[in-house]
Structures are given as C-alpha cells and as structure tokens.
Design an enzyme around this catalytic site. Sequence first.
Site, mmCIF file in Angstrom:
data_model
loop_
_atom_site.group_PDB
_atom_site.id
_atom_site.type_symbol
_atom_site.label_atom_id
_atom_site.label_comp_id
_atom_site.label_asym_id
_atom_site.label_seq_id
_atom_site.Cartn_x
_atom_site.Cartn_y
_atom_site.Cartn_z
ATOM 1 N N TRP A 26 0.910 -1.104 -0.221
ATOM 2 C CA TRP A 26 -0.025 0.245 0.003
ATOM 3 C C TRP A 26 0.922 1.070 0.118
ATOM 4 O O TRP A 26 0.443 2.637 -0.621
ATOM 5 C CB TRP A 26 -0.561 -0.094 0.959
ATOM 6 C CG TRP A 26 -1.925 1.806 1.579
ATOM 7 C CD1 TRP A 26 -3.034 1.251 1.089
ATOM 8 C CD2 TRP A 26 -1.497 2.875 2.604
ATOM 9 N NE1 TRP A 26 -3.616 2.753 0.509
ATOM 10 C CE2 TRP A 26 -2.140 3.599 1.460
ATOM 11 C CE3 TRP A 26 -0.434 3.035 3.345
ATOM 12 C CZ2 TRP A 26 -2.843 4.514 2.173
ATOM 13 C CZ3 TRP A 26 -0.504 4.346 3.705
ATOM 14 C CH2 TRP A 26 -1.545 4.493 3.263
ATOM 15 N N HIS A 27 1.707 1.053 0.681
ATOM 16 C CA HIS A 27 2.659 2.003 0.644
ATOM 17 C C HIS A 27 3.309 2.434 -0.488
ATOM 18 O O HIS A 27 3.268 4.050 -0.552
ATOM 19 C CB HIS A 27 3.469 2.467 2.431
ATOM 20 C CG HIS A 27 3.588 2.737 3.726
ATOM 21 N ND1 HIS A 27 2.364 1.600 4.469
ATOM 22 C CD2 HIS A 27 3.616 3.838 4.204
ATOM 23 C CE1 HIS A 27 2.295 1.631 5.680
ATOM 24 N NE2 HIS A 27 2.694 3.115 5.308
ATOM 25 N N GLY A 28 4.330 1.979 -1.397
ATOM 26 C CA GLY A 28 4.538 2.107 -2.543
ATOM 27 C C GLY A 28 4.438 1.659 -3.246
ATOM 28 O O GLY A 28 4.582 -0.316 -3.032
ATOM 29 N N PHE A 69 1.600 8.476 -1.655
ATOM 30 C CA PHE A 69 0.415 7.179 -1.118
ATOM 31 C C PHE A 69 -0.474 7.373 -1.701
ATOM 32 O O PHE A 69 -1.358 6.408 -1.561
ATOM 33 C CB PHE A 69 0.951 6.472 0.258
ATOM 34 C CG PHE A 69 2.874 6.746 0.467
ATOM 35 C CD1 PHE A 69 3.275 5.759 -0.876
ATOM 36 C CD2 PHE A 69 4.001 6.934 1.370
ATOM 37 C CE1 PHE A 69 5.077 5.741 -0.899
ATOM 38 C CE2 PHE A 69 4.836 6.725 1.478
ATOM 39 C CZ PHE A 69 5.593 6.828 0.570
#
Length: 428
Positions: free
Chosen positions: A287-289, A428
């Site tokens: 999800w973060h990257g 993000f």
Amino acid sequence: MLILASIVFYGYWDFRLIPLLVTSVIINWFLSWALQSSLQKLTVIIGILVNLGIIGVFKYADFFSESFAWLQGDTHQSLNIILPLGISFFTFQQISYLVDRYKENAPLYNFRKYFLYVCFFPQLIAGPIVRHNEFIHQLKLSPLREGLYERLSRGATLLTIGLIKKVFFADTAAKIADPLFQSAEIAQLPFMDVWLATAAFTVQIYFDFSGYSDMAIGMAFMFGFTLPINFNAPYRALSIQDFWRRWHITLSHFLRDYLYIPMGGSRSGISRQMLALIITMFLGGLWHGAGWTFVVWGLMHGLALGLCTLWQTTNVQLPKTISWMTTLLFVMIAWILFRAPDFNVAMGMILSLVEVNQFGVTTGNYGANPFLLVIAAGAALMGPTSQKIALKSNYNTPFVAAPIALALILIIIQVGSQTHPDFIYFQF
C-alpha cells in the site's frame, strides 16, 4: 461550500484528476445504495474490485508490468501514468464504508454527506484515514455552536505546530537525508554518514507525516469537526506492536479491522496469527508504494510482529530501556528500505551500519546542521505530543496567542522564502 472548496483544493495540483475523484465517489455511493438489494455479497465484491482496480491502474500498473518483464528477462518502458494525490487514502475510506454497509454496521447516507465525508479537503490527500462513523454524524452540528472561539484557537495552534514540524524539522532533516541517500546511489557511504542519513530520514518521515496529520486535524477542528488522532509519540514505543499502535494509527486500525481480523487474527492459534500478521503487513507495505523495497519493508514489520507475539508467550520481560532501544533500532534500519530507491542501495547502506572500519565521513558538508537532529529527537522522545499541547492544555490566556501568531507569521515568511519538498505521503 466545503464540497466545492475540496474539489478546488484537489484540482489545484492537476485539474485533470478531478473527474477521477468525483467518479470514484459517485460509483461507491451507488454501490452503497445497491447493497440494499438481495445481491449484497456480489455488490460488495464488485465494489472492492472496482476500488482496487482503480488503485491498480494508477498506482501499480508500471510496477506489475516491470516485475513481469523482469521475470521474462525483458525490460519495461514506463507507462508514465500520473499518480493521483491521495488515491490510496480516499479509496481505503470508501472500501471501509462498503464493507461496513455489507456487515450492516453503517447506514445509507445521502449523497452530499457522503461526498463531503470522502472529499473533506484537510484529510483528502494524506489522511488520517477517517471512518464514516467518525465524521458524518458531526455534520448535524453547527460550526457556530458553543465553543467556536476555543475550536478556532486550538485548531490554529495545532495547524501551527504541524507547520513547524514540516518546515523547520522535516524539511531541514531532508536537507541532510536526501544528499546522503543520493550519494549512496553512486558509492557506498562510510559508517558515520550512513547512521546520519538513517537518523535524518527517521526524523524527516515522522515530522513530515505527523506534521501533515496535525495540520489536517487542526484545520478540521477550526471547521467544527474532530478527526481521529494519527500519531502518539511512536518513537517511544517499547515493542513493534506498541509502535504500530502509535504510528499512522488510522491505517493500523484499517489493516487490523479489514485484513488481520477477517484472516483469523488471534482467534485461530499462534501459527495462523503469525501468517495473518505477515500477510497484513505485506499488503500494508505494498500500500505504501509500488516497489519491492516497500514490500520487503512490510514483510520485515510483519515478521517482527510475529516474533513479538511469540516472545510474549514466554512471559519474559526485558528492561524497558532495552525494549525501547531494540524497537527504535529495528524501525530505523527498516526505514532505509522505505527510503532507498532499490535493494542495492538499501543493502549497501545496511551493511555500512556495522562496518566500523569505515568510520569516516564522505565530506562532512551536509545540507543542514546535524545538531538539528538532536533537537528533533528530544522533541519526539521527551516533549509533549502536539495533541496534548493544542487540544488538552489549559491555555485560556492572551499571552499564549501572541507567540503562536508570531510563530505562524515566521512560518509563512519561511515558506515564501525558499522551496520546500512535498509531503512524503503525497506519493501514497
């Protein structure tokens, strides 16, 4: 007015992205309405797939294409898709609402209330991730109700604190971290430089993201809304579990309620619990990257959470100082993967952390005075939290207003006098 302001705010960076946001809201609201039919399960599955599909196209198309090409021994030419601001945040909020509607834990809101819930500009592009039951019921309250001046004062104070965190701490730390990480792409950094880069980014990401959260919560409070707290002194955590109770709290709650618990959580034995933790944090990392360094960062935290769970079964208590130092050291090393552009740079830096024989520095000419990191560390580790200062302290005196107003003016001058990097979590 707030809906219009939010649309203008979102489109200010690139107006071409406004149709994506508006279309996403309309589709999800109609899906929430369709959950009243007999095809509830199919509807919620379609809704989740649509939302994940939107993220997949805009955020992960290049990542998956590049990974697939690598497996085939081929190269991938970038699709050059613009990553819309805050797409993960407003998409996750809508997924949580659809799931709650399916579980009959959420009413059907009218379109205007739902639209504002998703698009409310202070938290739209970098959180906190707000649940429907944390926001929409507040729309019944008049923004001019009793306590208006106190909300304006406390909200402005929290906004100012958030700006101080961003402008004076995060952006100054970035002047140290960014050149060092860029140098690490060219050659292996010596021992002291790697530790300085790691410490600088540890400071930068905390004050950058918590500063944004403070600004969002403060601005919302000035409008009469209370948003959930997103940070609670995370670098004082005594375990990795404690860290995730304090860091990006709204994301932690989302992952817990919509991934970890549905996969069994702690109800199905220790092995199932550890698997659920690893999968949850794997997806949290993704999800973060859109990069494998983020995936490994998430897996590191998942494994650490699993080991922490196993350790608790031994009933062995470590001294608090050792627990704190171990937790913070792990978090700092993991931040290298989060920040580094690829594995080669990350692994080179992690190896340099223990190569004491390479003790020197590259130049000693940093973009800012490293002493700032000591001040920032003191604020993060020993100072009162921004929420305690702004929302809980009793400062009903005009003598507090003057320094806060002067600080805000100083920040405005500082922001206007030089270029400042974007918030880290905008990507993000």
